[in-house]
Design an enzyme around this catalytic site. Structure first.
Site, PDB file in Angstrom:
ATOM      1  N   ARG A   1      48.556  33.829  32.818  1.00  0.00           N
ATOM      2  CA  ARG A   1      49.046  33.685  31.445  1.00  0.00           C
ATOM      3  C   ARG A   1      48.888  34.988  30.663  1.00  0.00           C
ATOM      4  O   ARG A   1      49.847  35.689  30.400  1.00  0.00           O
ATOM      5  CB  ARG A   1      48.307  32.523  30.754  1.00  0.00           C
ATOM      6  CG  ARG A   1      48.996  32.017  29.470  1.00  0.00           C
ATOM      7  CD  ARG A   1      48.640  32.792  28.229  1.00  0.00           C
ATOM      8  NE  ARG A   1      47.217  32.791  27.928  1.00  0.00           N
ATOM      9  CZ  ARG A   1      46.673  33.541  26.987  1.00  0.00           C
ATOM     10  NH1 ARG A   1      47.423  34.365  26.261  1.00  0.00           N
ATOM     11  NH2 ARG A   1      45.374  33.524  26.764  1.00  0.00           N
ATOM     12  N   ASP A   2      47.664  35.345  30.339  1.00  0.00           N
ATOM     13  CA  ASP A   2      47.430  36.550  29.547  1.00  0.00           C
ATOM     14  C   ASP A   2      47.797  37.811  30.322  1.00  0.00           C
ATOM     15  O   ASP A   2      48.237  38.798  29.752  1.00  0.00           O
ATOM     16  CB  ASP A   2      45.953  36.585  29.139  1.00  0.00           C
ATOM     17  CG  ASP A   2      45.672  37.596  28.044  1.00  0.00           C
ATOM     18  OD1 ASP A   2      46.611  37.980  27.328  1.00  0.00           O
ATOM     19  OD2 ASP A   2      44.517  38.014  27.908  1.00  0.00           O
TER      20      ASP A   2
ATOM     21  N   HIS B   1      35.848  37.424  26.112  1.00  0.00           N
ATOM     22  CA  HIS B   1      37.148  37.855  26.620  1.00  0.00           C
ATOM     23  C   HIS B   1      37.328  39.323  26.244  1.00  0.00           C
ATOM     24  O   HIS B   1      37.749  39.648  25.125  1.00  0.00           O
ATOM     25  CB  HIS B   1      38.246  36.988  25.980  1.00  0.00           C
ATOM     26  CG  HIS B   1      39.629  37.262  26.473  1.00  0.00           C
ATOM     27  ND1 HIS B   1      40.360  36.338  27.174  1.00  0.00           N
ATOM     28  CD2 HIS B   1      40.427  38.350  26.355  1.00  0.00           C
ATOM     29  CE1 HIS B   1      41.550  36.833  27.467  1.00  0.00           C
ATOM     30  NE2 HIS B   1      41.606  38.061  26.967  1.00  0.00           N
TER      31      HIS B   1
ATOM     32  N   CYS C   1      48.571  42.707  25.180  1.00  0.00           N
ATOM     33  CA  CYS C   1      48.910  41.753  24.134  1.00  0.00           C
ATOM     34  C   CYS C   1      50.235  42.178  23.516  1.00  0.00           C
ATOM     35  O   CYS C   1      50.355  43.307  23.043  1.00  0.00           O
ATOM     36  CB  CYS C   1      47.822  41.698  23.057  1.00  0.00           C
ATOM     37  SG  CYS C   1      48.233  40.597  21.684  1.00  0.00           S
TER      38      CYS C   1
ATOM     39  N   ASN D   1      43.062  43.490  30.583  1.00  0.00           N
ATOM     40  CA  ASN D   1      41.856  42.684  30.535  1.00  0.00           C
ATOM     41  C   ASN D   1      40.813  43.210  31.517  1.00  0.00           C
ATOM     42  O   ASN D   1      41.124  43.973  32.437  1.00  0.00           O
ATOM     43  CB  ASN D   1      42.193  41.242  30.953  1.00  0.00           C
ATOM     44  CG  ASN D   1      43.046  40.530  29.937  1.00  0.00           C
ATOM     45  OD1 ASN D   1      42.564  40.093  28.896  1.00  0.00           O
ATOM     46  ND2 ASN D   1      44.328  40.395  30.229  1.00  0.00           N
TER      47      ASN D   1
END
Length: 314
Positions: A20-21, A216, A249, A258
């Site tokens: 997802r991210d 996170h 993002c 990440n």
């Protein structure tokens, strides 16, 4: 060889966000079949939580516009029993789409800062929380587990450093809405260990138990592992990470990848902390996905363990 530290938890749950991210900001469309296979391979590494997708409108995040089809494919994939497949839902409509597919865990995504709330949700912080309240209530009525993401917890590209008291207050409000877990996002990767410790202390003083808190981190300044270790020393046992270090993002252009799941696992295993994850399989999975994306993984551990063509899968 492992060198356990009695001040650290014996086990850490990794909340894998790569599908997802990690993929949401990819410019080129990733075929839904590849996404499903990515998740299947991640599950086969021993990860017990893999955040699958987001039920956001395709206009805002085109890469995740195939959420329904992806969940249908995953239902047929023979995934391990007990695998948790949470999805992000931006509003009540997204929640109903997820419910219709039998999803059992969802997440809502809020911001500490007004600037990012406007950029990401086109609403103020208070307006965003007002929208989340019925979403969380409906999810809980349906027996779902709900995670609350809180972005810009350490710094904001428009507003600069974010006061820890403001973050603690926003986190407390998300939990008061009914969220089961709070994930603290260092969206642009500016956190340092001292800042992490100060924030977790403030959250504790606000009544937020570390057992309900996840971290996170993004690795913009190479601080993600140091920040994670600080969080573990403050009692946190859930860490978000993205296989191969994928991610960014779409609404914060300064956000880099990440924390790589492989880098996290290497550190945790070296500390004698159990994760349930097979690092070799995880590395092979990230090499496989990197090949489909047409570029090498930024993870140092992936590069170290799979630096030769013989380790790459087709």
């Amino acid at each position: 060889m492992a060198f356990p530290d009695p001040a650290l938890p014996a086990r850490v749950r990794i909340h894998e966000v790569g599908p997802r991210d990690g993929l949401q900001n990819e410019a080129a469309a990733v075929p839904v079949e590849i996404k499903a296979e990515f998740i299947r391979r991640l599950a086969a590494t021993g990860l017990d939580t893999v955040e699958a997708t987001s039920f956001v409108h395709p206009r805002w995040v085109p890469q995740l516009g195939d959420a329904e089809r992806l969940m249908e494919l995953l239902a047929q994939a023979g995934l391990p029993a007990g695998l948790r497949l949470p999805v992000l839902v931006p509003n009540r409509r997204g929640l109903e789409r997820a419910l219709a597919l039998g999803v059992r865990e969802v997440a809502v995504f809020g911001s500490v800062t007004e600037s990012f709330a406007r950029a990401n949700l086109n609403r103020s912080v208070d307006e965003s929380l007002a929208i989340f309240e019925p979403v969380v209530a409906r999810a809980k009525e349906a027996g779902m587990r709900v995670r609350g993401y809180l972005s810009m917890c350490f710094g904001d590209p428009w507003e600069g450093a974010v006061p820890v008291a403001r973050v603690a207050g926003a986190g407390r409000r998300l939990l008061d809405l009914g969220c089961d877990e709070l994930s603290l996002g260092d969206t642009i990767g500016v956190a340092t260990p001292g800042h992490v410790g100060a924030l977790l202390t403030a959250l504790g003083e606000a009544g937020v138990d570390a057992a309900r808190t996840a971290v996170h981190f993004h690795d913009t300044y190479g601080q993600a592992l140091a920040n994670t270790l600080t969080a573990l020393r403050h009692g946190v046992t859930t860490v978000d990470a993205s296989a191969g270090g994928l991610g960014g993002c779409p609404y914060a252009k300064s956000a880099t990848g990440n924390l790589a799941t492989e880098d996290l696992v290497w550190m945790l295993h070296g500390l004698g902390i159990e994760t349930g994850v097979d690092l070799g399989r995880l590395t092979a999975t990230s090499v496989w996905m990197a090949a489909h994306l047409g570029r090498p993984s930024p993870s140092r551990t992936v590069r170290a363990l799979a630096g030769t063509p013989s380790h790459q899968e087709s």
